[in-house]
Design an enzyme around this catalytic site. Structure first.
Site, PDB file in Angstrom:
ATOM      1  N   TYR A 163       8.425  -3.077  -5.162  1.00  8.97           N
ATOM      2  CA  TYR A 163       7.002  -2.764  -5.216  1.00  8.97           C
ATOM      3  C   TYR A 163       6.287  -3.104  -3.917  1.00  8.97           C
ATOM      4  CZ  TYR A 163       2.304  -2.135  -7.034  1.00  8.97           C
ATOM      5  OH  TYR A 163       1.017  -1.705  -7.207  1.00  8.97           O
ATOM      6  N   GLU A 170       3.258   2.950   1.685  1.00 11.97           N
ATOM      7  CA  GLU A 170       2.230   3.920   1.311  1.00 11.97           C
ATOM      8  C   GLU A 170       0.928   3.634   2.068  1.00 11.97           C
ATOM      9  OE1 GLU A 170       1.678   3.833  -2.929  1.00 11.97           O
ATOM     10  OE2 GLU A 170       3.841   3.781  -3.279  1.00 11.97           O
TER      11      GLU A 170
END
Length: 234
Positions: A163, A170
């Site tokens: 994660y 991102e």
């Protein structure tokens, strides 16, 4: 006195079959994404990961929009809000960032050496996460004994690494898209991207991460309770 308790509702074989097919197909698609991006990096370099994977990944991720409908119509018990957040954040990348500015993913034009590495790291995180998740669901639905222990362990532990890797990659790509968005799309879109990565992304990331932590605690608590019950029975 007769037992008036209602019998447990058995899952619909049609729904169960559909979910097995959906999850198995999704696992295969994400395994293909993962294989393509890893293969491109080892054989050609990170600059060619997008040409090898970009379009395929975009449409694979687009298919995940079905999960919002699954939650909305009660096909699965996943919470609608967090499901929407997860899917929307991926859509924002594949359609609103790398889809509009593919040079970022290639490390050319508005991109740099770090942006193509961020793209590859993001897809490795996405692909690994989704292969684990979809395989876990498909095998859990198809097997009476549930998924293998190794897959169960990965499902509730791998996100500790995957994660942060995915979310940081991102965020970097969105940040790099702010400048080219001014001239290639519209200054307003540039402001939207800036606001998204600076203001919306941190709380969204926190909500999703804590949601996964809560899921893990719930599952681990259930496992401990089951082990305790088994010891007492023995």
């Amino acid at each position: 006195m007769a037992d008036t308790a209602k019998p447990a509702k058995r899952p619909s074989p049609v729904k169960n079959g559909y979910l097995i097919l959906y999850n198995a197909a999704s696992a295969i698609l994400w395994l293909t994404v993962l294989g393509r991006v890893v293969g491109a990096n080892f054989t050609k370099g990170p600059q060619l990961a997008y040409p090898a994977t970009g379009e395929f990944c975009k449409w694979t991720q687009t298919l995940a929009g079905m999960e919002i409908l699954h939650s909305l119509f009660g096909v699965v018990r996943a919470p609608l809000f967090t499901t929407f957040m997860q899917v929307f954040s991926r859509y924002a990348i594949v359609w609103g960032v790398t889809g509009l500015f593919p040079d970022l993913a290639r490390g050319a034009g508005a991109g740099d050496g770090r942006s193509c590495l961020a793209y590859s790291a993001m897809l490795v995180a996405w692909g690994t996460t989704e292969v684990i998740r979809y395989s876990y669901f498909a095998l859990g639905l198809a097997s009476a004994g549930g998924p293998p222990y190794a897959l169960h362990w990965l499902r509730y532990h791998a996100f500790f690494v995957l994660y942060p890797l995915g979310i940081s990659s991102e965020a970097y790509l969105i940040w790099r898209a702010v400048e080219p968005a001014k001239t290639r799309v519209d200054p307003l879109y540039s402001m939207v991207l800036f606001g998204y990565v600076a203001l919306a992304y941190p709380p969204s990331a926190y909500i999703l991460y804590t949601h996964m932590m809560a899921q893990r605690r719930k599952v681990m608590k259930g496992i401990k309770a089951q082990k305790g019950a088994d010891k007492k029975a023995a």
